[in-house]
Design a protein around this motif. Structure first.
Motif, mmCIF file in Angstrom:
data_model
loop_
_atom_site.group_PDB
_atom_site.id
_atom_site.type_symbol
_atom_site.label_atom_id
_atom_site.label_comp_id
_atom_site.label_asym_id
_atom_site.label_seq_id
_atom_site.Cartn_x
_atom_site.Cartn_y
_atom_site.Cartn_z
ATOM 1 N N THR A 1 27.618 -20.526 50.868
ATOM 2 C CA THR A 1 26.571 -19.417 51.027
ATOM 3 C C THR A 1 27.726 -18.122 51.331
ATOM 4 O OG1 THR A 1 25.067 -18.557 52.410
ATOM 5 C CG2 THR A 1 26.854 -19.324 53.784
ATOM 6 N N LEU A 2 27.072 -16.922 51.249
ATOM 7 C CA LEU A 2 27.894 -15.812 51.357
ATOM 8 C C LEU A 2 28.343 -15.490 52.742
ATOM 9 C CD1 LEU A 2 25.388 -13.208 49.533
ATOM 10 C CD2 LEU A 2 27.414 -14.353 48.371
ATOM 11 N N ARG A 3 29.671 -15.135 52.965
ATOM 12 C CA ARG A 3 30.397 -14.915 54.255
ATOM 13 C C ARG A 3 29.486 -13.879 55.195
ATOM 14 N NH1 ARG A 3 36.354 -12.993 54.838
ATOM 15 N NH2 ARG A 3 36.695 -14.735 56.154
ATOM 16 N N SER A 4 28.637 -12.978 54.702
ATOM 17 C CA SER A 4 27.794 -11.997 55.518
ATOM 18 C C SER A 4 26.745 -12.929 56.062
ATOM 19 C CB SER A 4 27.434 -10.835 54.678
ATOM 20 O OG SER A 4 26.626 -11.148 53.761
ATOM 21 N N GLN A 5 26.172 -13.870 55.348
ATOM 22 C CA GLN A 5 24.945 -14.653 55.841
ATOM 23 C C GLN A 5 25.312 -15.924 56.653
ATOM 24 O OE1 GLN A 5 22.617 -15.676 52.501
ATOM 25 N NE2 GLN A 5 22.387 -13.623 51.933
ATOM 26 N N SER B 1 23.862 -16.429 60.195
ATOM 27 C CA SER B 1 22.317 -17.028 60.339
ATOM 28 C C SER B 1 22.321 -18.406 60.433
ATOM 29 C CB SER B 1 21.714 -16.509 58.726
ATOM 30 O OG SER B 1 21.850 -15.356 58.632
ATOM 31 N N ASN C 1 37.369 -21.851 50.614
ATOM 32 C CA ASN C 1 36.520 -20.748 50.465
ATOM 33 C C ASN C 1 36.602 -20.326 48.988
ATOM 34 O OD1 ASN C 1 35.892 -20.592 53.423
ATOM 35 N ND2 ASN C 1 37.526 -19.232 53.825
ATOM 36 N N SER D 1 29.744 -10.767 44.780
ATOM 37 C CA SER D 1 29.833 -9.648 45.875
ATOM 38 C C SER D 1 30.709 -9.801 46.972
ATOM 39 C CB SER D 1 28.365 -9.486 46.233
ATOM 40 O OG SER D 1 27.738 -10.658 47.103
ATOM 41 N N GLU D 2 31.014 -11.183 47.471
ATOM 42 C CA GLU D 2 31.795 -11.371 48.711
ATOM 43 C C GLU D 2 32.261 -12.781 48.595
ATOM 44 O OE1 GLU D 2 29.583 -11.769 52.540
ATOM 45 O OE2 GLU D 2 28.014 -10.567 51.225
ATOM 46 N N HIS E 1 25.536 -11.581 43.019
ATOM 47 C CA HIS E 1 25.454 -12.056 44.229
ATOM 48 C C HIS E 1 26.834 -12.820 44.558
ATOM 49 C CE1 HIS E 1 20.889 -11.870 45.082
ATOM 50 N NE2 HIS E 1 21.531 -11.075 45.766
#
Length: 180
Positions: A162-166, A169, A86, A51-52, A48
């Protein structure tokens, strides 16, 4: 005189044998550490984290039961001071990127990885970065850094990531709304 020479030779042989035994131990430890590192790299948590890009969050409402309103984008570091980092990580290095200018980066070669329960520690030559998942859906990690000081002018670490894709949210304030 012969007794003294014989005693010295016996002592030298004894010490030489003892040094050879000690020399074997680090090689065995290194092999074990390599196995441990491979196990960590195959763990779900490491997958995780690599992953990004990880983006900084801040605690907005400690009382909230909803993760997405409890945490939000680290507004001050991203929109005002432009000093928060980041994080991008792979098997070989951990890189801090300035949130406002990703051209400003600081990389650390990963020396070792340790997984202790839910906590992942990334060890570099000068620092240890410890990631602890504190929320599962969406993922929120608490970051603690030990070791040498990092240039906080451009690479201040946030407490939460947190992950950038999340990120969509969570509560995200548009930097254009900031009037500072």
């Amino acid at each position: 005189m012969k007794k003294i020479i014989t005693t010295v030779l016996v002592c030298c042989l004894f010490l030489a044998c003892k040094n050879k035994e000690e020399a074997k131990i680090p090689a065995e430890i290194t092999a074990q550490e390599a196995i441990d590192k491979k196990e960590v790299e195959s763990s779900k948590m490491f997958q995780h984290l690599t992953s990004e890009m990880l983006v900084p969050l801040e605690l907005l409402d400690e009382e909230s039961n909803e993760v997405t309103s409890k945490y939000g984008l680290e507004f001050g570091g991203v929109c005002h001071a432009c000093d928060v980092a980041n994080i991008i990580m792979d098997n070989e290095q951990l890189t801090l990127l300035n949130a406002c200018d990703e051209g400003k980066r600081m990389s650390f070669k990963i020396v070792d990885l340790k997984l202790d329960g839910k906590q992942l520690t990334v060890i570099t030559s000068f620092n240890e970065f410890t990631f602890l998942p504190i929320e599962e859906s969406p993922l929120v990690y608490k970051l603690t850094v030990f070791g040498d000081n990092i240039d906080e002018t451009y690479f201040r670490e946030a407490f939460y990531y947190t992950l950038r894709s999340q990120l969509p949210s969570f509560e995200v304030n548009d930097c254009g709304e900031f009037e500072g």
